[in-house]
Every structure is written in structure tokens, then in C-alpha cells.
Design a protein around this motif. Structure first.
Motif, PDB file in Angstrom:
ATOM      1  N   LYS A  49       0.841  -1.199   0.000  1.00 41.05           N
ATOM      2  CA  LYS A  49       0.000   0.000   0.000  1.00 41.05           C
ATOM      3  C   LYS A  49       0.870   1.241   0.000  1.00 41.05           C
ATOM      4  N   MET A  50       0.344   2.335  -0.490  1.00 41.38           N
ATOM      5  CA  MET A  50       1.064   3.607  -0.508  1.00 41.38           C
ATOM      6  C   MET A  50       0.284   4.599   0.352  1.00 41.38           C
ATOM      7  N   ILE A  51       0.936   5.140   1.353  1.00 40.33           N
ATOM      8  CA  ILE A  51       0.283   6.057   2.286  1.00 40.33           C
ATOM      9  C   ILE A  51       0.908   7.435   2.172  1.00 40.33           C
ATOM     10  N   GLY A  52       0.049   8.446   2.047  1.00 38.97           N
ATOM     11  CA  GLY A  52       0.545   9.814   1.914  1.00 38.97           C
ATOM     12  C   GLY A  52       0.949  10.101   0.480  1.00 38.97           C
ATOM     13  N   ILE A  53       1.413  11.296   0.266  1.00 37.59           N
ATOM     14  CA  ILE A  53       1.869  11.693  -1.068  1.00 37.59           C
ATOM     15  C   ILE A  53       3.017  12.679  -0.908  1.00 37.59           C
ATOM     16  N   ASN A  54       4.092  12.439  -1.657  1.00 29.29           N
ATOM     17  CA  ASN A  54       5.240  13.355  -1.563  1.00 29.29           C
ATOM     18  C   ASN A  54       5.380  14.116  -2.871  1.00 29.29           C
ATOM     19  N   SER A  55       6.394  13.811  -3.647  1.00 29.67           N
ATOM     20  CA  SER A  55       6.627  14.537  -4.895  1.00 29.67           C
ATOM     21  C   SER A  55       5.660  14.066  -5.982  1.00 29.67           C
ATOM     22  N   ILE A  56       4.868  14.994  -6.506  1.00 26.76           N
ATOM     23  CA  ILE A  56       3.914  14.663  -7.566  1.00 26.76           C
ATOM     24  C   ILE A  56       4.644  14.121  -8.797  1.00 26.76           C
ATOM     25  N   GLU A  57       5.819  14.674  -9.080  1.00 24.57           N
ATOM     26  CA  GLU A  57       6.558  14.295 -10.283  1.00 24.57           C
ATOM     27  C   GLU A  57       6.919  12.820 -10.295  1.00 24.57           C
ATOM     28  N   PHE A  58       7.223  12.248  -9.129  1.00 27.01           N
ATOM     29  CA  PHE A  58       7.666  10.862  -9.062  1.00 27.01           C
ATOM     30  C   PHE A  58       6.582   9.914  -8.569  1.00 27.01           C
ATOM     31  N   TYR A  59       5.512  10.461  -8.010  1.00 21.85           N
ATOM     32  CA  TYR A  59       4.486   9.619  -7.397  1.00 21.85           C
ATOM     33  C   TYR A  59       3.771   8.759  -8.442  1.00 21.85           C
TER      34      TYR A  59
END
Length: 199
Positions: free
Chosen positions: A158-168
Motif C-alpha cells: 500500500k502507498m500512504i501519503g503523497i510526496n513529490s507529484i513528479e515521481f508519485y
């Protein structure tokens, strides 16, 4: 000379009053600016969710039938009301994915609001609270992306949270590729580890 002394005193008092009033006006302006920025941020988040291309799912049993027939996986975003980062993930990642049409034959993209009052139908056909369904994936943090097979079982990290939009977006694609390999039997997963993306 006394006249000059008192004249200076009154001038200083007037200047102090003027400075105080100017500071009060400045503080009011700053307060208004902060309120305006907060209102704009909230409005942007609300608009982004309203303009979403991602379906808010409430019947996972019916969806599971389609998933099994087409050998497709499910990417589901767990989100909450007034969650700014949920709106960002929807607007910047998931809705563009859905609109692109590139994932139509690979995965279903859905979202589930975990703090809503209405009941939803889970993968077993039971009517449950959305929060109870989220608990099955051990996630009360939002936004979270879970990657499921047609039984509702979590198959990859699972992926929780969001950091860099460019790499997400690239990270989501990697998880989808892995999900589909598991579903099609190319690889087996013995365990899952949470992937945490800090805000």
C-alpha cells in the motif's frame, strides 16, 4: 519653554496613536490575507474532488465480478472529508489516470471515503461501514492507495501519503505492474510491507 515641552509630549502621543492604528490596520490586513489563503486552499480542494473522474465506490461485490471476469486489479484510494492531500492525489494522479484511458483494460480505479455515514457493500456482499472496510487494510491514514484482487485481498504494498507529484505517478505504475503480475500468477507474494510517502 513649558509650551514647547507639552507640545512635544502631545506630538509624541499623536505619533504613538498613529503608529498603533497603523499596526492594527496592518494586523487586520494580515488576518484577512491568511483567511483568504485558507479559503482559497479549501475551495481548490473541494473543487478538485467535485471535478473528480474517479468513481466513489459503494458496491465492491458487484465490482469484484467484473474484476474476476476481466482479470483486472483494483487501485482504491482511501480518503476522508476535508483531506487536502486526498484532493491533490485525486486531481493530480488518479483522475488524469482515469481520463487517459490507458488503464481501462488493466485496473479499476476507485475511491472510498472512510469517514462517511452511509454503509457500503464489501467484497463478501455484507453491508458495512466504510471505516470497517478500511480497517481490513489496516489503514486509517489518508490518503492511502491499496492494490487489490477480485476477492478484496491486498496483493502489493500500500502507498500512504503523497510526496513529490513528479515521481508519485511512476511509483503507482510500478505497484500496478506488480499487482497484475500477482493476479496473473507470474509472481507470488508471501507478505506485504507498508510503503510510506511523507507529506
Amino acid at each position: 519653554s513649558w509650551y514647547c515641552f507639552f507640545s512635544i509630549i502631545f506630538q509624541c502621543r499623536d505619533m504613538s496613536d498613529f503608529t498603533l492604528k497603523a499596526m492594527m490596520r496592518q494586523n487586520r490586513s494580515m488576518k484577512f490575507l491568511i483567511q483568504f489563503v485558507l479559503l482559497c486552499s479549501l475551495s481548490t480542494a473541494i473543487f478538485a474532488m467535485d471535478d473528480s473522474a474517479v468513481v466513489e465506490e459503494d458496491n465492491f461485490q458487484a465490482l469484484s465480478v467484473q474484476m474476476k471476469q476481466k482479470s483486472m486489479g483494483l487501485v482504491m484510494m482511501l480518503h476522508a472529508e476535508n483531506c487536502h492531500y486526498c484532493a491533490v492525489m485525486d486531481a493530480e494522479i488518479l483522475s488524469p489516470m482515469e481520463r487517459s484511458g490507458e488503464y481501462k483494460q488493466r485496473v479499476f480505479i476507485r475511491k472510498l471515503q472512510i469517514d462517511k455515514a452511509e454503509l457500503v457493500t464489501n467484497f463478501k456482499g455484507e453491508r458495512v461501514e466504510a471505516s470497517d472496510l478500511a480497517d481490513e487494510y489496516d489503514s486509517r491514514l489518508t490518503p492511502a492507495l491499496v492494490f487489490l484482487d477480485h476477492t478484496g485481498e491486498e496483493k502489493v504494498v500500500k502507498m500512504i501519503g503523497i510526496n513529490s507529484i513528479e515521481f508519485y505517478g511512476a511509483s503507482v505504475d510500478e505497484q500496478i505492474d506488480e499487482l497484475l503480475m500477482v493476479i496473473k500468477g507470474d509472481v507470488k507474494k508471501d507478505g506485504l510491507t507498508m510503503k510510506l510517502s511523507t507529506n
